[in-house]
Design a protein around this motif. Structure first.
Motif, PDB file in Angstrom:
ATOM      1  N   CYS A  21       4.712  -2.958  -7.979  1.00 51.05           N
ATOM      2  CA  CYS A  21       4.575  -2.620  -6.551  1.00 51.05           C
ATOM      3  C   CYS A  21       4.250  -3.860  -5.732  1.00 51.05           C
ATOM      4  O   CYS A  21       4.808  -4.071  -4.658  1.00 51.05           O
ATOM      5  CB  CYS A  21       3.478  -1.576  -6.348  1.00 51.05           C
ATOM      6  SG  CYS A  21       3.908   0.083  -6.885  1.00 51.05           S
ATOM      7  N   ARG A  22       3.358  -4.685  -6.241  1.00 53.48           N
ATOM      8  CA  ARG A  22       2.986  -5.919  -5.540  1.00 53.48           C
ATOM      9  C   ARG A  22       4.179  -6.854  -5.374  1.00 53.48           C
ATOM     10  O   ARG A  22       4.260  -7.604  -4.427  1.00 53.48           O
ATOM     11  CB  ARG A  22       1.894  -6.654  -6.308  1.00 53.48           C
ATOM     12  CG  ARG A  22       0.538  -6.013  -6.243  1.00 53.48           C
ATOM     13  CD  ARG A  22      -0.430  -6.797  -7.075  1.00 53.48           C
ATOM     14  NE  ARG A  22      -1.780  -6.269  -7.013  1.00 53.48           N
ATOM     15  CZ  ARG A  22      -2.760  -6.666  -7.805  1.00 53.48           C
ATOM     16  NH1 ARG A  22      -2.536  -7.604  -8.714  1.00 53.48           N
ATOM     17  NH2 ARG A  22      -3.956  -6.141  -7.690  1.00 53.48           N
TER      18      ARG A  22
ATOM     19  N   LEU B  89       2.236   1.702  -3.500  1.00 53.89           N
ATOM     20  CA  LEU B  89       1.180   2.182  -4.394  1.00 53.89           C
ATOM     21  C   LEU B  89       0.931   3.676  -4.191  1.00 53.89           C
ATOM     22  O   LEU B  89       0.745   4.417  -5.157  1.00 53.89           O
ATOM     23  CB  LEU B  89      -0.110   1.393  -4.183  1.00 53.89           C
ATOM     24  CG  LEU B  89      -0.101  -0.052  -4.673  1.00 53.89           C
ATOM     25  CD1 LEU B  89      -1.355  -0.776  -4.219  1.00 53.89           C
ATOM     26  CD2 LEU B  89       0.045  -0.124  -6.189  1.00 53.89           C
TER      27      LEU B  89
ATOM     28  N   GLN C  76       0.825  -1.205   0.000  1.00 57.59           N
ATOM     29  CA  GLN C  76       0.000   0.000   0.000  1.00 57.59           C
ATOM     30  C   GLN C  76       0.864   1.261   0.000  1.00 57.59           C
ATOM     31  O   GLN C  76       0.563   2.220  -0.710  1.00 57.59           O
ATOM     32  CB  GLN C  76      -0.940   0.011   1.211  1.00 57.59           C
ATOM     33  CG  GLN C  76      -1.975   1.102   1.143  1.00 57.59           C
ATOM     34  CD  GLN C  76      -2.843   1.002  -0.096  1.00 57.59           C
ATOM     35  OE1 GLN C  76      -3.371  -0.046  -0.417  1.00 57.59           O
ATOM     36  NE2 GLN C  76      -2.980   2.106  -0.812  1.00 57.59           N
TER      37      GLN C  76
ATOM     38  N   THR D  12      -5.747  -2.771 -12.457  1.00 58.61           N
ATOM     39  CA  THR D  12      -5.095  -4.064 -12.294  1.00 58.61           C
ATOM     40  C   THR D  12      -5.474  -4.986 -13.437  1.00 58.61           C
ATOM     41  O   THR D  12      -6.500  -4.787 -14.093  1.00 58.61           O
ATOM     42  CB  THR D  12      -5.490  -4.725 -10.960  1.00 58.61           C
ATOM     43  OG1 THR D  12      -6.898  -4.966 -10.961  1.00 58.61           O
ATOM     44  CG2 THR D  12      -5.111  -3.846  -9.775  1.00 58.61           C
TER      45      THR D  12
ATOM     46  N   VAL E  91       1.440  -1.284 -10.988  1.00 59.19           N
ATOM     47  CA  VAL E  91       0.778  -1.877  -9.816  1.00 59.19           C
ATOM     48  C   VAL E  91       1.355  -3.264  -9.552  1.00 59.19           C
ATOM     49  O   VAL E  91       1.649  -3.619  -8.408  1.00 59.19           O
ATOM     50  CB  VAL E  91      -0.750  -1.932 -10.007  1.00 59.19           C
ATOM     51  CG1 VAL E  91      -1.413  -2.832  -8.974  1.00 59.19           C
ATOM     52  CG2 VAL E  91      -1.345  -0.530  -9.938  1.00 59.19           C
TER      53      VAL E  91
ATOM     54  N   LEU F  52      -5.953   3.439  -9.907  1.00 62.57           N
ATOM     55  CA  LEU F  52      -5.411   2.083  -9.808  1.00 62.57           C
ATOM     56  C   LEU F  52      -6.108   1.175 -10.821  1.00 62.57           C
ATOM     57  O   LEU F  52      -7.329   1.024 -10.793  1.00 62.57           O
ATOM     58  CB  LEU F  52      -5.590   1.516  -8.401  1.00 62.57           C
ATOM     59  CG  LEU F  52      -4.620   2.021  -7.362  1.00 62.57           C
ATOM     60  CD1 LEU F  52      -4.868   1.340  -6.026  1.00 62.57           C
ATOM     61  CD2 LEU F  52      -3.189   1.811  -7.784  1.00 62.57           C
TER      62      LEU F  52
END
Length: 156
Positions: A127-128, A63, A60, A73, A124, A71
């Motif tokens: 980032c994950r 992000l 988080q 995905t 994204v 956002l």
């Protein structure tokens, strides 16, 4: 556990910066007592909970730092709606190997074709997977470079 021990435990957990354990230990202790779980199993459950919470917080934070406009995905995207886009290649990019190989991805196209959407999806996912990302447009990047040059701070 007597009230004095409970206060000390909560203080120790706070000082050790274990907020998920502090928040959840009572419920897990009750379940462990009722289920006859071992001390090790109880400790593992709490440690896993803390680790999961920290990983979630890190994702988080990355992000938020990335400054994505919205956002997007892969899970929420229908790749078939993008004409001329190779869905297989996009899925390959989602594994983020291009980052470890230090490769660039340049997304070009006309206005409204989904360039920002695609870039956001890739960012994204990065980032994950633990990478730090900064979303910017080419126009913003060029303006920033021009301003830095004019202020003679280009190296910064």
């Amino acid at each position: 556990m007597n009230p004095g021990q409970e206060i000390l435990l909560e203080d120790v957990l706070r000082r050790l910066k274990l907020p998920a354990v502090a928040r959840e230990y009572r419920e897990h202790a009750r379940q462990a007592r009722e289920g006859g779980e071992s001390y090790e199993g109880f400790l593992l459950a709490l440690a896993s909970l803390e680790l999961d919470q920290r990983q979630s917080n890190q994702v988080q934070r990355r992000l938020n730092e990335a400054r994505f406009p919205v956002l997007k995905t892969l899970e929420k995207t229908d790749l078939n709606k993008w004409p001329g886009l190779d869905a297989t290649q996009i899925r390959e990019y989602m594994d983020c190997h291009y980052i470890t190989r230090r490769e660039n991805i340049v997304i070009l196209g006309k206005h409204g074709t989904g360039k920002t959407h695609a870039a956001t999806m890739l960012g994204v996912e990065a980032c994950r997977r633990g990478y730090r990302v900064l979303f910017t447009t080419a126009a913003h990047l060029v303006n920033t470079l021009i301003e830095a040059r004019e202020e003679r701070q280009l190296k910064r």
